[in-house]
Scaffold this motif. Structure first.
Motif, PDB file in Angstrom:
ATOM      1  N   LEU A  46       0.783  -1.209  -0.089  1.00  0.00           N
ATOM      2  CA  LEU A  46      -0.067   0.110  -0.260  1.00  0.00           C
ATOM      3  C   LEU A  46       0.861   1.363   0.036  1.00  0.00           C
ATOM      4  CD1 LEU A  46      -2.611  -0.969   2.574  1.00  0.00           C
ATOM      5  CD2 LEU A  46      -3.034  -1.129   0.178  1.00  0.00           C
ATOM      6  N   VAL A  47       1.808   1.367   0.687  1.00  0.00           N
ATOM      7  CA  VAL A  47       2.824   2.385   0.589  1.00  0.00           C
ATOM      8  C   VAL A  47       3.405   2.584  -0.733  1.00  0.00           C
ATOM      9  CG1 VAL A  47       5.132   3.342   1.824  1.00  0.00           C
ATOM     10  CG2 VAL A  47       3.518   2.142   3.396  1.00  0.00           C
ATOM     11  N   ILE A  48       3.829   1.365  -1.141  1.00  0.00           N
ATOM     12  CA  ILE A  48       4.517   1.541  -2.772  1.00  0.00           C
ATOM     13  C   ILE A  48       3.476   2.081  -3.745  1.00  0.00           C
ATOM     14  CG2 ILE A  48       5.097   0.248  -4.778  1.00  0.00           C
ATOM     15  CD1 ILE A  48       6.326  -1.729  -2.757  1.00  0.00           C
ATOM     16  N   VAL A  49       2.243   1.799  -3.444  1.00  0.00           N
ATOM     17  CA  VAL A  49       1.122   2.212  -4.373  1.00  0.00           C
ATOM     18  C   VAL A  49       0.755   3.685  -4.090  1.00  0.00           C
ATOM     19  CG1 VAL A  49      -1.423   1.917  -5.303  1.00  0.00           C
ATOM     20  CG2 VAL A  49       0.129   0.121  -4.856  1.00  0.00           C
ATOM     21  N   PHE A  50       0.682   4.221  -2.820  1.00  0.00           N
ATOM     22  CA  PHE A  50       0.464   5.644  -2.507  1.00  0.00           C
ATOM     23  C   PHE A  50       1.819   6.365  -2.954  1.00  0.00           C
ATOM     24  CE2 PHE A  50      -0.174   9.208   0.216  1.00  0.00           C
ATOM     25  CZ  PHE A  50      -1.360   9.559  -0.102  1.00  0.00           C
ATOM     26  N   GLY A  51       2.730   5.841  -2.609  1.00  0.00           N
ATOM     27  CA  GLY A  51       4.043   6.473  -3.089  1.00  0.00           C
ATOM     28  C   GLY A  51       4.171   6.901  -4.648  1.00  0.00           C
ATOM     29  N   TRP A  81      -0.383  17.654   1.339  1.00  0.00           N
ATOM     30  CA  TRP A  81      -0.904  16.304   2.204  1.00  0.00           C
ATOM     31  C   TRP A  81      -0.631  14.876   1.959  1.00  0.00           C
ATOM     32  CZ3 TRP A  81      -3.865  12.400   0.927  1.00  0.00           C
ATOM     33  CH2 TRP A  81      -4.726  12.508  -0.269  1.00  0.00           C
ATOM     34  N   ARG A  82      -0.437  15.014   0.559  1.00  0.00           N
ATOM     35  CA  ARG A  82      -0.133  13.620  -0.017  1.00  0.00           C
ATOM     36  C   ARG A  82       1.313  12.986   0.481  1.00  0.00           C
ATOM     37  NH1 ARG A  82      -2.206  14.634  -6.424  1.00  0.00           N
ATOM     38  NH2 ARG A  82      -4.129  15.243  -5.723  1.00  0.00           N
ATOM     39  N   GLU A  83       2.405  14.129   0.270  1.00  0.00           N
ATOM     40  CA  GLU A  83       3.479  13.894   0.545  1.00  0.00           C
ATOM     41  C   GLU A  83       3.877  13.433   1.850  1.00  0.00           C
ATOM     42  OE1 GLU A  83       7.830  13.692   0.521  1.00  0.00           O
ATOM     43  OE2 GLU A  83       6.238  13.047  -0.987  1.00  0.00           O
ATOM     44  N   GLN A  84       3.053  14.336   2.992  1.00  0.00           N
ATOM     45  CA  GLN A  84       3.255  14.103   4.459  1.00  0.00           C
ATOM     46  C   GLN A  84       2.464  12.725   4.878  1.00  0.00           C
ATOM     47  OE1 GLN A  84       5.718  15.415   5.762  1.00  0.00           O
ATOM     48  NE2 GLN A  84       5.457  15.642   7.739  1.00  0.00           N
ATOM     49  N   VAL A  85       1.411  12.412   4.048  1.00  0.00           N
ATOM     50  CA  VAL A  85       0.901  11.267   4.687  1.00  0.00           C
ATOM     51  C   VAL A  85       1.691   9.989   3.955  1.00  0.00           C
ATOM     52  CG1 VAL A  85      -0.962   9.926   3.856  1.00  0.00           C
ATOM     53  CG2 VAL A  85      -1.339  11.988   4.719  1.00  0.00           C
ATOM     54  N   HIS A  86       2.207  10.156   2.986  1.00  0.00           N
ATOM     55  CA  HIS A  86       3.100   9.016   2.529  1.00  0.00           C
ATOM     56  C   HIS A  86       4.335   8.899   3.341  1.00  0.00           C
ATOM     57  CE1 HIS A  86       6.435   7.557   0.120  1.00  0.00           C
ATOM     58  NE2 HIS A  86       5.671   6.511  -0.051  1.00  0.00           N
ATOM     59  N   ARG A  87       4.810  10.047   3.889  1.00  0.00           N
ATOM     60  CA  ARG A  87       5.988   9.872   4.976  1.00  0.00           C
ATOM     61  C   ARG A  87       5.493   9.205   6.391  1.00  0.00           C
ATOM     62  NH1 ARG A  87       8.621  15.961   4.707  1.00  0.00           N
ATOM     63  NH2 ARG A  87       9.263  16.098   2.612  1.00  0.00           N
ATOM     64  N   MET A  88       4.040   9.615   6.601  1.00  0.00           N
ATOM     65  CA  MET A  88       3.641   8.968   7.962  1.00  0.00           C
ATOM     66  C   MET A  88       3.391   7.467   7.522  1.00  0.00           C
ATOM     67  SD  MET A  88       0.845  11.808   8.966  1.00  0.00           S
ATOM     68  CE  MET A  88       1.191  13.447   9.136  1.00  0.00           C
ATOM     69  N   LEU A  89       2.853   7.051   6.424  1.00  0.00           N
ATOM     70  CA  LEU A  89       2.715   5.671   6.173  1.00  0.00           C
ATOM     71  C   LEU A  89       4.069   5.009   6.144  1.00  0.00           C
ATOM     72  CD1 LEU A  89      -0.005   5.985   3.240  1.00  0.00           C
ATOM     73  CD2 LEU A  89      -0.356   5.090   5.734  1.00  0.00           C
ATOM     74  N   ALA A  90       5.060   5.493   5.702  1.00  0.00           N
ATOM     75  CA  ALA A  90       6.331   4.766   5.567  1.00  0.00           C
ATOM     76  C   ALA A  90       6.841   4.591   7.104  1.00  0.00           C
ATOM     77  CB  ALA A  90       7.387   5.771   4.797  1.00  0.00           C
ATOM     78  N   GLY A  91       6.625   5.980   7.882  1.00  0.00           N
ATOM     79  CA  GLY A  91       7.148   5.484   9.304  1.00  0.00           C
ATOM     80  C   GLY A  91       6.349   4.594   9.900  1.00  0.00           C
ATOM     81  N   THR A  92       5.183   4.333   9.779  1.00  0.00           N
ATOM     82  CA  THR A  92       4.278   3.311  10.256  1.00  0.00           C
ATOM     83  C   THR A  92       4.930   1.963   9.744  1.00  0.00           C
ATOM     84  OG1 THR A  92       2.403   4.591  10.495  1.00  0.00           O
ATOM     85  CG2 THR A  92       2.167   2.156  10.633  1.00  0.00           C
ATOM     86  N   ALA A  98      15.587  -6.917   6.679  1.00  0.00           N
ATOM     87  CA  ALA A  98      14.636  -5.889   6.439  1.00  0.00           C
ATOM     88  C   ALA A  98      14.622  -4.549   7.005  1.00  0.00           C
ATOM     89  CB  ALA A  98      13.324  -6.396   6.250  1.00  0.00           C
ATOM     90  N   PHE A  99      14.857  -4.848   8.107  1.00  0.00           N
ATOM     91  CA  PHE A  99      14.743  -3.430   9.170  1.00  0.00           C
ATOM     92  C   PHE A  99      16.030  -2.454   8.657  1.00  0.00           C
ATOM     93  CE2 PHE A  99      16.123  -1.220  13.295  1.00  0.00           C
ATOM     94  CZ  PHE A  99      15.031  -0.427  13.188  1.00  0.00           C
ATOM     95  N   GLY A 100      17.321  -2.994   8.362  1.00  0.00           N
ATOM     96  CA  GLY A 100      18.021  -2.268   7.730  1.00  0.00           C
ATOM     97  C   GLY A 100      17.704  -1.639   6.666  1.00  0.00           C
ATOM     98  N   VAL A 101      17.236  -2.236   5.644  1.00  0.00           N
ATOM     99  CA  VAL A 101      16.589  -1.953   4.112  1.00  0.00           C
ATOM    100  C   VAL A 101      15.725  -0.650   4.597  1.00  0.00           C
ATOM    101  CG1 VAL A 101      15.352  -2.307   2.092  1.00  0.00           C
ATOM    102  CG2 VAL A 101      17.177  -3.834   3.154  1.00  0.00           C
ATOM    103  N   VAL A 102      14.873  -0.765   5.591  1.00  0.00           N
ATOM    104  CA  VAL A 102      13.937   0.319   5.765  1.00  0.00           C
ATOM    105  C   VAL A 102      14.392   1.434   6.285  1.00  0.00           C
ATOM    106  CG1 VAL A 102      12.208   0.934   7.471  1.00  0.00           C
ATOM    107  CG2 VAL A 102      11.965  -1.101   6.149  1.00  0.00           C
ATOM    108  N   ILE A 103      15.558   1.261   7.083  1.00  0.00           N
ATOM    109  CA  ILE A 103      16.333   2.556   7.533  1.00  0.00           C
ATOM    110  C   ILE A 103      17.142   3.284   6.377  1.00  0.00           C
ATOM    111  CG2 ILE A 103      18.257   3.557   8.852  1.00  0.00           C
ATOM    112  CD1 ILE A 103      17.590   1.228  10.864  1.00  0.00           C
ATOM    113  N   PHE A 104      17.537   2.307   5.443  1.00  0.00           N
ATOM    114  CA  PHE A 104      18.252   3.070   4.157  1.00  0.00           C
ATOM    115  C   PHE A 104      17.357   3.554   3.352  1.00  0.00           C
ATOM    116  CE2 PHE A 104      20.373   2.907  -0.038  1.00  0.00           C
ATOM    117  CZ  PHE A 104      21.064   3.482   0.301  1.00  0.00           C
ATOM    118  N   GLN A 105      16.118   3.107   3.286  1.00  0.00           N
ATOM    119  CA  GLN A 105      14.916   3.433   2.494  1.00  0.00           C
ATOM    120  C   GLN A 105      14.425   4.675   2.979  1.00  0.00           C
ATOM    121  OE1 GLN A 105      13.839   2.834  -0.112  1.00  0.00           O
ATOM    122  NE2 GLN A 105      11.724   3.142  -0.606  1.00  0.00           N
ATOM    123  N   ALA A 106      14.432   5.115   4.469  1.00  0.00           N
ATOM    124  CA  ALA A 106      14.102   6.468   5.050  1.00  0.00           C
ATOM    125  C   ALA A 106      15.108   7.382   4.388  1.00  0.00           C
ATOM    126  CB  ALA A 106      14.299   6.255   6.602  1.00  0.00           C
TER     127      ALA A 106
END
Length: 380
Positions: free
Chosen positions: A20-25, A74-85, A160-168
């Motif tokens: 869902l995060v990918i599609v919203f991104g 709002w689209r960009e910031q909501v995407h960031r919030m979803l990515a953080g979740t 995967a946690f390391g990948v998420v950090i690099f993704q951020a």
């Protein structure tokens, strides 16, 4: 009745959330909202985005080159919030995978703390210290994954946690480096890698049927299919990041009225052009963009042939459900790609093209997991 949160359910939920995060991104990027919040991780200095008139006035004063647009911000910031979740979900899954090994759990906790402090230092402008802590936050989970004495799905969950950090970090650079194409493409690939790892973990934990000898022999072909699809997705990301999707106009299968228009591959595939250039809208000329579009189309032909052959062979060896899913998604993806050109990149079709690419990747991962050894024990 309470529903127990098992590792399988957590991994499956995280994988679905990642999709869902990918599609919203993709929706954010394709609606040209990637720079609608000029700062990071805040949006015009807000945890959400400016809402009151005085906040909007202050935002426009602070960023005169980037006037506030509510429908984009709002689209960009909501995407960031979803990515953080999503990052929180992946962190929880990594802890479950590492538990109760104290050294590995400590490494993950230290990585999370390093990432959080690194973000705080970045906001304060202490970029060198932030970079060091971010590098530490990236290295700790990867090191923990490499040394974790468990089966491969658990190690992937930790990695995967390391990948998420690099993704951020890639998300941050997407904004601060003004949509640099190599970063935008990397951000797309990072999101798909995160999704793929989570999907592989969930599929492996759910696996119950062992493959026969003929099915196991499909592994090399499936791995090649995954590699080719990943390269094609990277080409698609490069096409989008350089605004080359409509380089041929609405012309297909020819391009601008020719089977081989004027192209400039050398200019079209320069990966690094320095810092400080705003890439919003693209900076390449028509010939360079046409080269990128032609490369993406040729890549699609190669991927279509090999993936279709993989699906046919999997069908013949008894993996009919997996093969059908791969075949249907493959044809759907090709159709969406053609519609993108013929309809001049409508937002719903372009977003669906990204989503189906992720699903096609998932279908091949599911096929690969199906022919791998199964039976991961819960306490392995």
């Amino acid at each position: 009745m309470r529903l127990a949160v098992t590792p399988l359910r957590l991994a499956a939920f995280a994988a679905v959330f990642a999709f869902l995060v990918i599609v919203f991104g993709a929706f954010v990027r394709l609606s040209n909202a990637g720079l609608s919040c000029p700062d990071w991780p805040t949006c015009y200095g807000k945890a959400t985005w400016p809402g009151h008139e005085q906040d909007i006035a202050r935002a426009n004063e602070a960023f005169p080159d980037r006037p506030f647009e509510t429908h984009k911000a709002w689209r960009e910031q909501v995407h960031r919030m979803l990515a953080g979740t999503l990052g929180t979900l992946v962190f929880a899954l990594a802890l479950v995978a590492a538990w109760p090994r104290r050294a590995h759990v400590a490494a993950l906790l230290a990585a999370a703390l390093s990432a959080a402090v690194g973000i705080a230092l970045y906001i304060k402008g202490l970029y060198a210290a932030s970079a060091l802590l971010s590098a530490l936050a990236l290295a700790l989970p990867l090191g923990a994954a490499a040394t974790l004495p468990r089966a491969w799905p658990w190690r992937i969950a930790v990695a995967a946690f390391g990948v998420v950090i690099f993704q951020a970090m890639l998300g941050m650079w997407t904004v601060t480096l003004l949509l640099k194409p190599i970063v935008v493409m990397g951000h797309l690939l990072g999101g798909l890698l995160t999704f793929s790892l989570l999907a592989a973990v969930a599929l492996a934990l759910a696996a119950r049927v062992a493959p026969d000898h003929a099915q196991r022999r499909l592994r090399p072909m499936i791995v090649v299919a995954l590699a080719l699809l990943s390269l094609q997705i990277a080409l698609g990301g490069w096409t989008s990041a350089n605004y080359a999707a409509l380089a041929c106009g609405a012309d297909f299968p020819t391009c601008a009225g020719s089977w081989w228009p004027q192209v400039d591959f050398r200019e079209g595939f320069v990966l690094w052009r320095g810092i400080g250039v705003n890439y919003e809208g693209g900076v390449l000329d028509a010939a360079a963009r046409a080269a990128i579009q032609i490369a993406h189309r040729l890549g699609a032909l190669v991927v279509f042939g090999h993936v279709l052959a993989t699906a046919v062979l999997a069908w013949r060896r008894g993996l009919r459900a997996n093969a059908t899913l791969v075949g249907v998604l493959l044809c759907t993806q090709v159709a969406l790609g053609i519609l993108n050109v013929k309809l001049l990149l409508p937002l719903p079709v372009a977003t669906a093209h990204n989503g189906v690419a992720a699903l096609l990747l998932f279908s091949l991962i599911a096929l690969l997991v199906r022919v791998l050894p199964h039976g991961v024990a819960p306490k392995d």
